[in-house]
Design an enzyme around this catalytic site. Structure first.
Site, PDB file in Angstrom:
ATOM      1  N   GLU A 175       7.980   5.561   0.463  1.00 22.26           N
ATOM      2  CA  GLU A 175       8.867   4.102  -0.099  1.00 22.26           C
ATOM      3  C   GLU A 175       9.615   4.169   0.818  1.00 22.26           C
ATOM      4  OE1 GLU A 175       5.608   2.982  -3.858  1.00 22.26           O
ATOM      5  OE2 GLU A 175       8.247   3.437  -4.079  1.00 22.26           O
TER       6      GLU A 175
ATOM      7  N   HIS B 260       3.371  -1.320  -4.965  1.00 21.75           N
ATOM      8  CA  HIS B 260       3.426  -1.794  -5.888  1.00 21.75           C
ATOM      9  C   HIS B 260       3.575  -2.757  -6.450  1.00 21.75           C
ATOM     10  CE1 HIS B 260       4.321   0.807  -9.417  1.00 21.75           C
ATOM     11  NE2 HIS B 260       5.501   0.562  -9.684  1.00 21.75           N
TER      12      HIS B 260
END
Length: 171
Positions: A117, A136
């Site tokens: 990420e 997320h």
């Protein structure tokens, strides 16, 4: 089927789904607790074979890194869907990519967390039409943001007390 997973399972049972789940250490007490929530306890391998929707809710630690990898995916029910809202790294995304392009494998996947990420990082799953990727966003609900605000307020109040300043909640 820990804290979060058992809540998800409880919702599935309320919707009339047959819910199966697993935990790291299964014993009779845990099995009874899950059964009371409408969750049938079994092994991870059994979940793979039976589940139409596999929702993952585990922390990332040594024992869960790539928990969902080639071995697990090779046992999944054809046509099943995989949902990861746990932590990036729990799912081996290269193995998942490989499995998703197979015609007899998973039908699709949704991931709210990713193995790599950050700015400039692109998931190997981004080019697949049967995958939904989100950044997320689980903590973006109104209730969660409200709770985060309360926690920030408590931290600020505690800091003011440390330096002996009055806290004016009306300001």
């Amino acid at each position: 089927a820990g804290n979060i997973g058992s809540q998800v399972g409880r919702m599935g049972a309320a919707w009339g789904m047959r819910v199966v789940g697993c935990v790291e250490t299964l014993n009779h007490a845990v099995e009874r607790k899950l059964a009371a929530l409408g969750i049938e306890a079994m092994t991870l391998g059994e979940v793979a074979v039976l589940a139409d929707y596999i929702s993952i809710h585990v922390p990332l630690q040594d024992s869960t890194r790539h928990l969902i990898g080639r071995d697990f995916l090779s046992r999944t029910k054809p046509g099943a869907y995989l949902i990861n809202m746990a932590r990036g790294g729990v799912v081996d995304e290269e193995a998942l990519h490989e499995w998703l392009v197979r015609t007899d494998g998973l039908r699709g996947a949704a991931l709210d967390v990713h193995e790599n990420e950050g700015p400039g990082k692109i998931s190997p799953l981004a080019d697949l039409k049967n995958v939904i990727l989100t950044p997320h966003m689980g903590a973006t609900t109104i209730d969660t943001q409200r709770e985060i605000g309360k926690e920030i307020e408590s931290v600020i109040e505690a800091e003011f007390r440390l330096i002996d300043l009055p806290v004016d909640r009306e300001a």
